[in-house]
Scaffold this active site. Structure first.
Site, mmCIF file in Angstrom:
data_model
loop_
_atom_site.group_PDB
_atom_site.id
_atom_site.type_symbol
_atom_site.label_atom_id
_atom_site.label_comp_id
_atom_site.label_asym_id
_atom_site.label_seq_id
_atom_site.Cartn_x
_atom_site.Cartn_y
_atom_site.Cartn_z
ATOM 1 N N GLY A 110 42.236 45.823 39.344
ATOM 2 C CA GLY A 110 43.512 46.339 38.301
ATOM 3 C C GLY A 110 43.018 47.090 36.611
ATOM 4 O O GLY A 110 43.659 48.061 36.163
ATOM 5 N N GLU A 113 42.454 50.395 37.043
ATOM 6 C CA GLU A 113 42.974 51.420 37.490
ATOM 7 C C GLU A 113 44.772 50.661 36.052
ATOM 8 O O GLU A 113 44.615 52.628 35.900
ATOM 9 C CB GLU A 113 44.120 50.160 38.812
ATOM 10 N N GLU A 133 38.322 45.771 45.526
ATOM 11 C CA GLU A 133 39.634 45.310 45.932
ATOM 12 C C GLU A 133 39.026 44.646 47.364
ATOM 13 O O GLU A 133 40.045 43.723 48.371
ATOM 14 C CB GLU A 133 41.222 46.008 46.074
HETATM 15 N N1 CO8 Z 1 41.212 36.769 38.508
HETATM 16 C C1 CO8 Z 1 41.052 35.912 38.135
HETATM 17 N N2 CO8 Z 1 40.383 35.190 37.116
HETATM 18 C C2 CO8 Z 1 39.318 35.997 37.575
HETATM 19 C C3 CO8 Z 1 39.133 37.490 37.384
HETATM 20 C C4 CO8 Z 1 40.419 37.682 38.500
HETATM 21 N N3 CO8 Z 1 40.438 39.063 39.012
HETATM 22 N N4 CO8 Z 1 37.508 38.032 37.183
HETATM 23 C C5 CO8 Z 1 36.938 37.040 36.689
HETATM 24 N N5 CO8 Z 1 38.212 35.695 36.892
HETATM 25 C C6 CO8 Z 1 37.302 34.316 35.970
HETATM 26 C C7 CO8 Z 1 36.373 33.644 37.043
HETATM 27 O O1 CO8 Z 1 36.805 32.956 38.212
HETATM 28 C C8 CO8 Z 1 35.640 32.746 36.126
HETATM 29 O O2 CO8 Z 1 36.707 31.999 36.345
HETATM 30 P P1 CO8 Z 1 35.843 30.530 35.877
HETATM 31 O O3 CO8 Z 1 34.799 30.167 34.690
HETATM 32 O O4 CO8 Z 1 36.962 29.381 35.473
HETATM 33 O O5 CO8 Z 1 35.363 30.036 36.809
HETATM 34 C C9 CO8 Z 1 35.904 33.889 34.832
HETATM 35 O O6 CO8 Z 1 36.797 34.177 34.426
HETATM 36 C C10 CO8 Z 1 33.995 34.360 34.574
HETATM 37 O O7 CO8 Z 1 33.874 34.923 36.044
HETATM 38 P P2 CO8 Z 1 33.091 34.742 36.301
HETATM 39 O O8 CO8 Z 1 31.772 33.416 36.415
HETATM 40 O O9 CO8 Z 1 32.827 35.382 37.691
HETATM 41 O O10 CO8 Z 1 31.824 36.121 35.690
HETATM 42 P P3 CO8 Z 1 30.471 36.550 36.098
HETATM 43 O O11 CO8 Z 1 29.710 37.513 34.476
HETATM 44 O O12 CO8 Z 1 29.246 35.723 37.084
HETATM 45 O O13 CO8 Z 1 31.035 38.059 36.589
HETATM 46 C C11 CO8 Z 1 33.014 39.652 37.411
HETATM 47 C C12 CO8 Z 1 31.896 38.425 36.255
HETATM 48 C C13 CO8 Z 1 31.551 40.278 38.737
HETATM 49 C C14 CO8 Z 1 34.340 40.498 37.144
HETATM 50 C C15 CO8 Z 1 33.173 38.165 38.869
HETATM 51 O O14 CO8 Z 1 34.523 37.682 37.688
HETATM 52 C C16 CO8 Z 1 34.374 39.563 39.578
HETATM 53 O O15 CO8 Z 1 33.619 39.590 40.431
HETATM 54 N N6 CO8 Z 1 35.761 39.229 39.708
HETATM 55 C C17 CO8 Z 1 36.193 39.890 40.392
HETATM 56 C C18 CO8 Z 1 36.635 41.173 40.556
HETATM 57 C C19 CO8 Z 1 37.851 41.898 40.817
HETATM 58 O O16 CO8 Z 1 37.941 41.255 42.084
HETATM 59 N N7 CO8 Z 1 38.472 41.920 40.662
HETATM 60 C C20 CO8 Z 1 39.661 42.891 41.740
HETATM 61 C C21 CO8 Z 1 40.739 41.925 41.903
HETATM 62 S S1 CO8 Z 1 42.066 42.444 43.174
HETATM 63 C C22 CO8 Z 1 43.259 43.869 41.885
HETATM 64 O O17 CO8 Z 1 42.442 44.154 40.761
HETATM 65 C C23 CO8 Z 1 43.950 44.124 42.596
HETATM 66 C C24 CO8 Z 1 44.789 45.200 41.682
HETATM 67 C C25 CO8 Z 1 45.571 45.316 42.131
HETATM 68 C C26 CO8 Z 1 46.688 45.881 41.186
HETATM 69 C C27 CO8 Z 1 48.499 45.620 41.914
HETATM 70 C C28 CO8 Z 1 49.892 45.952 40.729
HETATM 71 C C29 CO8 Z 1 50.201 46.970 40.350
#
Ligand code: CO8
Length: 259
Positions: A110, A113, A133
């Site tokens: 997102g 996007e 995703e």
């Molecule tokens: N949602 C919630 N929390 C998140 C997200 C997320 N998308 N991404 C990261 N965080 C949180 C982690 O859980 C973590 O929290 P905590 O410290 O409490 O464990 C904190 O942020 C830091 O993250 P990381 O420890 O994972 O940090 P890294 O530097 O190791 O990694 C990344 C960074 C690569 C960005 C990794 O966090 C990651 O892969 N995140 C998820 C990315 C992802 O899959 N995004 C897609 C989500 S789905 C989506 O966006 C669908 C959109 C649809 C839109 C619909 C509406 C129109």
């Protein structure tokens, strides 16, 4: 209005800046953030002083996507009937003033996007774009499968959507996903410079240019060209057109009144 998930400020009384601010979640986009972003964008759109808006995040993350824990438990009925996750995402498309995405760090799911919903993207050299995703068992839900191919073509869009890999800033610039790449410490300077330049033009002409470029993605060529021509002709009814052309002829800077 007091916001909890975004910061809002203005620059030189001409540029509205919205900074996504959920640092612990890498600016993951939840309902509250999207509502607040929508409110802030609508307020800047209505503010007569403002000529251009910037949406930005932190150095580490523009936005790491929709908030995964917030949506993990939704059923189809929750998502569809309540239009959860998606219902407040299109507000940004209704903003008539230009919106620049200034992206550093992750712009994933997102977040990518959201950046693509803006009118153009200026990226820091540490930016990373992706539609991961597929790794979560879903697909992009806020226009990623539609806007990404229009920006970068089918091959790269398929590659991104099917593998979930990230694209760095240099690849994103080569692929035309972003308009410029700058060093991280120059990102806001560059974005604000572009926004101030845009704000110095006729707002009416600027809004017409935005509307007309957007029409290129909604219509065939001849319809789009006709739409452009009608707007072009209409601008001759504005004082700004008289001022802009008179200023050129008399070799002086134009002073647009937005009328
Ligand atoms: N949602 C919630 N929390 C998140 C997200 C997320 N998308 N991404 C990261 N965080 C949180 C982690 O859980 C973590 O929290 P905590 O410290 O409490 O464990 C904190 O942020 C830091 O993250 P990381 O420890 O994972 O940090 P890294 O530097 O190791 O990694 C990344 C960074 C690569 C960005 C990794 O966090 C990651 O892969 N995140 C998820 C990315 C992802 O899959 N995004 C897609 C989500 S789905 C989506 O966006 C669908 C959109 C649809 C839109 C619909 C509406 C129109």
């Amino acid at each position: 209005m007091a916001y909890e998930t975004i910061d809002v400020r203005t620059e030189a009384d001409k540029v509205g800046i919205v900074t996504l601010n959920r640092p612990k979640q890498l600016n993951a986009l939840n309902e509250q953030l999207m509502n607040e972003l929508g409110e802030a964008l609508k307020a800047f759109d209505a503010d007569e002083r403002i000529g251009c808006i910037i949406v930005t995040g932190s150095e580490k993350a523009f936005a790491a996507g929709a908030d995964i824990p917030a949506m993990a438990k939704y059923s189809f009925v929750d998502a569809y009937k309540g239009d959860y996750i998606t219902r407040n995402w299109e507000t940004i498309r209704s903003v008539r003033k230009p919106v620049i995405a200034a992206v550093s760090g992750y712009a994933l799911g997102g977040g990518c996007e959201l950046a693509m919903m803006c009118d153009f993207i200026i990226a820091a050299d540490n930016a990373k774009f992706g539609q991961p995703e597929i790794k979560l068992g879903v697909i992009p839900g806020a226009g990623g499968t539609q806007r990404l191919p229009r920006a970068v073509g089918k091959a790269k869009a398929m590659d991104m959507a099917l593998t979930g890999r990230m694209m760095d800033a240099q690849e994103a610039e080569r692929a035309s996903l972003v308009s410029r790449v700058v060093p991280l410490d120059k990102l806001m300077e560059e974005a604000i410079g572009a926004a101030l330049l845009i704000s110095s033009h006729s707002l009416i002409a600027t809004m017409a240019a935005k509307e007309s470029v957007n029409r290129a993605f909604e219509s065939g060529l001849s319809d789009g060209v006709m739409f452009e021509r009608r707007l072009f002709h209409a601008l001759f009814a504005t004082q700004d057109q008289k001022e802009g052309m008179d200023a050129f002829i008399n070799k002086r800077p134009a002073a647009f009144a937005n009328r």
